[in-house]
Design a protein around this motif. Structure first.
Motif, PDB file in Angstrom:
ATOM      1  N   CYS A  98       0.831  -1.212   0.000  1.00 48.28           N
ATOM      2  CA  CYS A  98       0.000   0.000   0.000  1.00 48.28           C
ATOM      3  C   CYS A  98       0.863   1.259   0.000  1.00 48.28           C
ATOM      4  O   CYS A  98       1.924   1.295   0.639  1.00 48.28           O
ATOM      5  N   ASP A  99       0.406   2.257  -0.695  1.00 42.52           N
ATOM      6  CA  ASP A  99       1.073   3.551  -0.740  1.00 42.52           C
ATOM      7  C   ASP A  99       1.124   4.136   0.677  1.00 42.52           C
ATOM      8  O   ASP A  99       0.080   4.336   1.311  1.00 42.52           O
ATOM      9  N   ALA A 100       2.307   4.408   1.158  1.00 42.15           N
ATOM     10  CA  ALA A 100       2.476   4.902   2.533  1.00 42.15           C
ATOM     11  C   ALA A 100       1.861   6.280   2.735  1.00 42.15           C
ATOM     12  O   ALA A 100       1.623   6.695   3.878  1.00 42.15           O
ATOM     13  N   THR A 101       1.595   6.990   1.647  1.00 42.64           N
ATOM     14  CA  THR A 101       1.021   8.342   1.775  1.00 42.64           C
ATOM     15  C   THR A 101      -0.504   8.325   1.855  1.00 42.64           C
ATOM     16  O   THR A 101      -1.117   9.376   2.032  1.00 42.64           O
ATOM     17  N   LEU A 102      -1.102   7.146   1.701  1.00 46.67           N
ATOM     18  CA  LEU A 102      -2.553   7.026   1.718  1.00 46.67           C
ATOM     19  C   LEU A 102      -3.005   6.181   2.904  1.00 46.67           C
ATOM     20  O   LEU A 102      -2.279   5.280   3.343  1.00 46.67           O
ATOM     21  N   PRO A 103      -4.201   6.438   3.437  1.00 49.14           N
ATOM     22  CA  PRO A 103      -4.718   5.546   4.470  1.00 49.14           C
ATOM     23  C   PRO A 103      -4.991   4.167   3.891  1.00 49.14           C
ATOM     24  O   PRO A 103      -5.287   4.031   2.700  1.00 49.14           O
ATOM     25  N   ALA A 104      -4.864   3.156   4.720  1.00 44.24           N
ATOM     26  CA  ALA A 104      -5.120   1.781   4.304  1.00 44.24           C
ATOM     27  C   ALA A 104      -6.306   1.246   5.091  1.00 44.24           C
ATOM     28  O   ALA A 104      -6.574   1.670   6.217  1.00 44.24           O
ATOM     29  N   GLY A 105      -7.019   0.319   4.491  1.00 45.60           N
ATOM     30  CA  GLY A 105      -8.173  -0.235   5.184  1.00 45.60           C
ATOM     31  C   GLY A 105      -8.629  -1.539   4.581  1.00 45.60           C
ATOM     32  O   GLY A 105      -8.052  -2.050   3.608  1.00 45.60           O
ATOM     33  N   GLU A 106      -9.670  -2.086   5.164  1.00 47.25           N
ATOM     34  CA  GLU A 106     -10.286  -3.314   4.680  1.00 47.25           C
ATOM     35  C   GLU A 106     -11.787  -3.185   4.875  1.00 47.25           C
ATOM     36  O   GLU A 106     -12.246  -2.656   5.884  1.00 47.25           O
ATOM     37  N   ILE A 107     -12.563  -3.671   3.902  1.00 44.77           N
ATOM     38  CA  ILE A 107     -14.020  -3.687   4.004  1.00 44.77           C
ATOM     39  C   ILE A 107     -14.432  -5.143   4.186  1.00 44.77           C
ATOM     40  O   ILE A 107     -14.439  -5.922   3.231  1.00 44.77           O
ATOM     41  N   CYS A 108     -14.741  -5.529   5.411  1.00 43.83           N
ATOM     42  CA  CYS A 108     -15.012  -6.940   5.714  1.00 43.83           C
ATOM     43  C   CYS A 108     -16.231  -7.029   6.640  1.00 43.83           C
ATOM     44  O   CYS A 108     -16.101  -6.919   7.857  1.00 43.83           O
ATOM     45  N   PRO A 109     -17.423  -7.264   6.088  1.00 43.43           N
ATOM     46  CA  PRO A 109     -18.638  -7.216   6.902  1.00 43.43           C
ATOM     47  C   PRO A 109     -18.772  -8.308   7.943  1.00 43.43           C
ATOM     48  O   PRO A 109     -19.607  -8.198   8.844  1.00 43.43           O
ATOM     49  N   SER A 110     -17.955  -9.346   7.874  1.00 41.74           N
ATOM     50  CA  SER A 110     -18.028 -10.383   8.908  1.00 41.74           C
ATOM     51  C   SER A 110     -17.486  -9.887  10.243  1.00 41.74           C
ATOM     52  O   SER A 110     -17.656 -10.543  11.275  1.00 41.74           O
ATOM     53  N   TYR A 111     -16.842  -8.705  10.258  1.00 42.55           N
ATOM     54  CA  TYR A 111     -16.280  -8.173  11.497  1.00 42.55           C
ATOM     55  C   TYR A 111     -17.340  -7.587  12.435  1.00 42.55           C
ATOM     56  O   TYR A 111     -17.006  -7.180  13.546  1.00 42.55           O
ATOM     57  N   TYR A 112     -18.587  -7.541  12.005  1.00 43.18           N
ATOM     58  CA  TYR A 112     -19.627  -6.962  12.853  1.00 43.18           C
ATOM     59  C   TYR A 112     -20.033  -7.973  13.929  1.00 43.18           C
ATOM     60  O   TYR A 112     -21.114  -8.565  13.896  1.00 43.18           O
ATOM     61  N   SER A 113     -19.142  -8.188  14.893  1.00 43.20           N
ATOM     62  CA  SER A 113     -19.377  -9.138  15.978  1.00 43.20           C
ATOM     63  C   SER A 113     -18.536  -8.727  17.173  1.00 43.20           C
ATOM     64  O   SER A 113     -17.579  -7.955  17.044  1.00 43.20           O
ATOM     65  N   ALA A 114     -18.878  -9.250  18.341  1.00 39.40           N
ATOM     66  CA  ALA A 114     -18.169  -8.879  19.567  1.00 39.40           C
ATOM     67  C   ALA A 114     -16.715  -9.330  19.538  1.00 39.40           C
ATOM     68  O   ALA A 114     -15.819  -8.585  19.928  1.00 39.40           O
ATOM     69  N   ILE A 115     -16.461 -10.556  19.078  1.00 44.31           N
ATOM     70  CA  ILE A 115     -15.090 -11.074  19.116  1.00 44.31           C
ATOM     71  C   ILE A 115     -14.190 -10.277  18.178  1.00 44.31           C
ATOM     72  O   ILE A 115     -13.051  -9.930  18.531  1.00 44.31           O
ATOM     73  N   ALA A 116     -14.692  -9.927  16.992  1.00 43.61           N
ATOM     74  CA  ALA A 116     -13.892  -9.116  16.072  1.00 43.61           C
ATOM     75  C   ALA A 116     -13.668  -7.731  16.655  1.00 43.61           C
ATOM     76  O   ALA A 116     -12.556  -7.186  16.572  1.00 43.61           O
ATOM     77  N   ARG A 117     -14.700  -7.158  17.239  1.00 42.87           N
ATOM     78  CA  ARG A 117     -14.567  -5.821  17.830  1.00 42.87           C
ATOM     79  C   ARG A 117     -13.498  -5.803  18.916  1.00 42.87           C
ATOM     80  O   ARG A 117     -12.661  -4.886  18.982  1.00 42.87           O
ATOM     81  N   GLU A 118     -13.477  -6.811  19.771  1.00 42.33           N
ATOM     82  CA  GLU A 118     -12.472  -6.888  20.834  1.00 42.33           C
ATOM     83  C   GLU A 118     -11.066  -7.028  20.264  1.00 42.33           C
ATOM     84  O   GLU A 118     -10.110  -6.405  20.760  1.00 42.33           O
ATOM     85  N   ARG A 119     -10.929  -7.835  19.233  1.00 37.54           N
ATOM     86  CA  ARG A 119      -9.604  -8.043  18.637  1.00 37.54           C
ATOM     87  C   ARG A 119      -9.128  -6.801  17.898  1.00 37.54           C
ATOM     88  O   ARG A 119      -7.927  -6.469  17.949  1.00 37.54           O
TER      89      ARG A 119
END
Length: 296
Positions: free
Chosen positions: A67-88
């Protein structure tokens, strides 16, 4: 003398995450943002915080090493909408910016049901499937507010995308810290993404294809997955049946009443009138009645 390259960081962690819930234009958002932010190489969803957590944080970081270091990086992953993912996520990226997407609860459940049929996860009719799969968001949006701070959580409403896609995108750009850009510059800006109008022609074939795809994904064989997709293999295996019918009006009315408390809770959290989600949607013209919703 040590090799400087060997000491270089193997990657980075995301600055923002789109955590879902699913079937609310997350694929569209990923496709539109590509080239304007850093996203995982070769794949939309790394699914680290749920399925691949045991692989370790360095493994996850490697997906962002190009990823270009001058740009923000991210991920779009809808399975993260859960308590365990939120905690991690809070453990590893406590200052991460979070994007939550919401959609009319009946429409998104029907969209998710169609996905379940497509992947041969179920043979149930829609009502039976809904009863077997109650919503369990383990704290919901309030928990994301409490964990990351309300100012670090962007709430998106699918209706806004349908009404004004450019304004919808502009709000995302401002939140993640990039300059707004015209949707006309995106090849998918005005297209529906990851939508389909029919279930598989054969459940056994779809089940075998899904197992093959999952096997390839577990081995990070994304080039093979994409190649099979471009060749039309997945579409052949996962579609071809009779087109999905619209939701039965009587069932729709029952479900809207069932999910009214869910809608009212979201209304209070974001101070917005969502009462349209508690009433039946106007019937679409016959030629357009089969697909429910828009950009999935």
């Amino acid at each position: 003398m040590s090799d400087p390259a060997a000491q270089a960081p193997a990657g980075r962690l995301p600055d923002f995450l789109g955590v879902g819930p699913p079937r609310a234009a997350t694929s569209w958002l990923d496709a539109v943002l590509r080239g304007h932010v850093g996203l995982p190489r070769g794949i939309k969803e790394v699914d680290f915080f749920i399925e691949n957590y045991a692989r370790g944080i360095e493994w996850y970081k490697s997906y962002f090493r190009d990823c270009d270091a001058t740009l923000p990086a991210g991920e779009i992953c809808p399975s993260y909408y859960s308590a365990i993912a939120r905690e991690r996520i809070a453990l590893h990226i406590p200052h991460c910016r979070i994007i939550c997407t919401f959609r009319d609860p009946v429409e998104w459940r029907y969209s998710f049901y169609k996905l379940a049929l497509r992947n041969a996860w179920t043979r149930d009719d829609f009502e039976a499937w809904v009863m077997k799969n109650p919503t369990n968001n383990e704290g919901g949006l309030k928990a994301w507010f409490d964990t990351f701070g309300r100012e670090n959580v962007l709430v998106l409403i699918h209706d806004d995308l349908e009404a004004d896609a450019q304004s919808y995108l502009d709000s995302v750009c401002g939140f993640i810290g990039i300059e707004a850009f015209a949707l006309t510059k995106s090849p998918v800006g005005d297209r529906r993404v990851n939508t389909f109008i029919a279930p598989p022609r054969n459940q056994r074939l779809a089940r075998r294809a899904r197992k093959l795809r999952d096997w390839l994904k577990a081995r990070e064989a994304y080039r093979a997955i994409n190649l099979l997709g471009r060749a039309g293999v997945w579409r052949y295996c996962f579609e071809g049946g009779d087109e999905f019918a619209p939701i039965d009006p009587a069932l729709e009315a029952r479900l809207r009443e069932r999910f009214r408390p869910e809608v009212e809770t979201l209304e209070r959290l974001i101070s917005r009138d969502l009462s349209a989600w508690t009433r039946p949607r106007p019937a679409a013209p016959a030629a357009q009645a089969v697909p429910v919703g828009g950009r999935d």
